[in-house]
Design a protein around this motif. Structure first.
Motif, PDB file in Angstrom:
ATOM      1  N   ALA A   1     -82.948  12.486  81.591  1.00  0.00           N
ATOM      2  CA  ALA A   1     -83.016  13.013  82.961  1.00  0.00           C
ATOM      3  C   ALA A   1     -83.806  12.089  83.879  1.00  0.00           C
ATOM      4  O   ALA A   1     -83.481  11.949  85.061  1.00  0.00           O
ATOM      5  CB  ALA A   1     -83.637  14.407  82.965  1.00  0.00           C
ATOM      6  N   THR A   2     -84.848  11.447  83.352  1.00  0.00           N
ATOM      7  CA  THR A   2     -85.629  10.524  84.180  1.00  0.00           C
ATOM      8  C   THR A   2     -84.973   9.153  84.261  1.00  0.00           C
ATOM      9  O   THR A   2     -84.944   8.532  85.325  1.00  0.00           O
ATOM     10  CB  THR A   2     -87.062  10.378  83.639  1.00  0.00           C
ATOM     11  N   LEU A   3     -84.405   8.678  83.153  1.00  0.00           N
ATOM     12  CA  LEU A   3     -83.727   7.379  83.175  1.00  0.00           C
ATOM     13  C   LEU A   3     -82.495   7.413  84.076  1.00  0.00           C
ATOM     14  O   LEU A   3     -82.191   6.442  84.777  1.00  0.00           O
ATOM     15  CB  LEU A   3     -83.331   6.984  81.748  1.00  0.00           C
ATOM     16  N   GLY A   4     -81.794   8.548  84.076  1.00  0.00           N
ATOM     17  CA  GLY A   4     -80.618   8.687  84.936  1.00  0.00           C
ATOM     18  C   GLY A   4     -80.929   9.271  86.293  1.00  0.00           C
ATOM     19  O   GLY A   4     -80.024   9.489  87.095  1.00  0.00           O
ATOM     20  N   ASN A   5     -82.226   9.537  86.576  1.00  0.00           N
ATOM     21  CA  ASN A   5     -82.643  10.128  87.847  1.00  0.00           C
ATOM     22  C   ASN A   5     -81.940  11.465  88.118  1.00  0.00           C
ATOM     23  O   ASN A   5     -81.563  11.769  89.250  1.00  0.00           O
ATOM     24  CB  ASN A   5     -82.391   9.170  89.013  1.00  0.00           C
ATOM     25  N   VAL A   6     -81.764  12.242  87.050  1.00  0.00           N
ATOM     26  CA  VAL A   6     -81.061  13.522  87.170  1.00  0.00           C
ATOM     27  C   VAL A   6     -81.973  14.610  87.713  1.00  0.00           C
ATOM     28  O   VAL A   6     -81.606  15.353  88.620  1.00  0.00           O
ATOM     29  CB  VAL A   6     -80.495  13.958  85.797  1.00  0.00           C
ATOM     30  N   GLY A   7     -83.170  14.716  87.125  1.00  0.00           N
ATOM     31  CA  GLY A   7     -84.105  15.762  87.537  1.00  0.00           C
ATOM     32  C   GLY A   7     -84.397  16.726  86.410  1.00  0.00           C
ATOM     33  O   GLY A   7     -85.233  16.454  85.554  1.00  0.00           O
ATOM     34  N   PRO A   8     -83.702  17.874  86.371  1.00  0.00           N
ATOM     35  CA  PRO A   8     -84.004  18.875  85.336  1.00  0.00           C
ATOM     36  C   PRO A   8     -83.501  18.481  83.962  1.00  0.00           C
ATOM     37  O   PRO A   8     -82.459  17.816  83.839  1.00  0.00           O
ATOM     38  CB  PRO A   8     -83.276  20.125  85.842  1.00  0.00           C
ATOM     39  N   GLY A   9     -84.243  18.895  82.935  1.00  0.00           N
ATOM     40  CA  GLY A   9     -83.801  18.710  81.561  1.00  0.00           C
ATOM     41  C   GLY A   9     -83.665  20.061  80.903  1.00  0.00           C
ATOM     42  O   GLY A   9     -83.190  21.013  81.523  1.00  0.00           O
TER      43      GLY A   9
END
Length: 279
Positions: free
Chosen positions: A225-233
């Motif tokens: 989620a952080t590497l892909g800049n997604v946000g929630p996990g």
């Protein structure tokens, strides 16, 4: 929705940023209409902006011919259909509710916007797996989305298919094409290198975070989620939670992930090669 909320959510939708003035995010409004409008514009924000420009001003049909856009749309439709089925039998929700939550969350995650309209942390594992898969894809090249991008996934699949074909027909020449044009070998090699480094960083950060008494699902999803800049996990970093509970060292690792992921890996990794610093 007030004018202030409309403006702030418009900015964060088109930037695929996902932040909201409300802790519950879009779930705070509990409005199918608001969710539908935001879904449409998240979808647009996840598409190639140059392609959208050409569609509006030069060739109105070009968007229907673009391989990346068609694949991007197909992924969303298939993932939404699978998610509807898993929710229908997993939480026994009515068809409209399943569609409402499925399409919003699939588009939000694949475009790396990260908006949430429901606590999908409470969904069955089969439903959550669909969203985790979306985290590994991202939007189209030339969009505001993060992640590896759809075009890289397409070219990797074409490369795999080409290698299988060559295995059966060793003397055959079958160039890889994208939108009718041959893709040079050096581009394919760059994409393979990118994905290898991307997954190495993901695996390493997952391992390091898991060493800090963090459960594997939290470590796994927090890393992607952080590497892909997604946000929630999921789990501790689920949609209705935050990263505040994570250990300080884990936060530093995730800061690095966000930085590397947003700059598309190579820009950062080159700084750590000795050759870069040689005159």
């Amino acid at each position: 929705m007030s004018t202030y909320d409309a403006v702030t959510h418009t900015f964060t939708t088109m930037a695929t940023g996902g932040f909201s003035p409300y802790g519950l995010g879009i779930a705070a409004f509990d409005s199918p209409l608001i969710e539908a409008i935001i879904t449409v514009f998240m979808f647009i924000a996840g598409a190639n902006f140059a392609l959208l420009y050409r569609t509006l001003y030069t060739d109105h049909k070009i968007i229907l011919k673009d391989e990346e856009f068609k694949f991007y749309t197909a992924i969303i439709l298939i993932a939404t259909a699978v998610l509807i089925l898993t929710l229908r039998y997993g939480i026994a929700a009515d068809p409209f509710t399943c569609l409402r939550y499925s399409i919003f969350q699939v588009v939000s995650i694949i475009t790396t916007t990260g908006f949430v309209s429901v606590d999908f942390n409470q969904w069955p594992d089969s439903s959550r797996i669909v969203l985790v898969f979306m985290m590994f894809i991202g939007g189209c090249a030339g969009s505001t989305s993060g992640g590896p991008k759809v075009v890289r996934i397409i070219l990797l699949l074409k490369y795999a298919n080409s290698e299988l074909f060559r295995f059966i027909h060793p003397r055959a020449v079958k160039p890889i094409k994208f939108n009718g044009k041959v893709v040079p070998d050096n581009i394919i090699h760059q994409i393979i290198s990118f994905m290898v480094i991307y997954f190495l960083i993901f695996i390493t950060s997952t391992f390091l975070i898991s060493l800090m008494n963090v459960d594997i699902i939290t470590a796994f999803t927090a890393s992607i989620a952080t590497l892909g800049n997604v946000g929630p996990g999921l789990n501790l970093v689920g949609p209705m939670s935050s990263y505040n509970c994570m250990p300080p060292l884990a936060k530093l690792i995730m800061i690095a992930n966000m930085w590397i992921g947003r700059l598309e890996v190579f820009t950062v990794m080159v700084l750590f090669t000795p050759e870069f610093w040689k005159k």
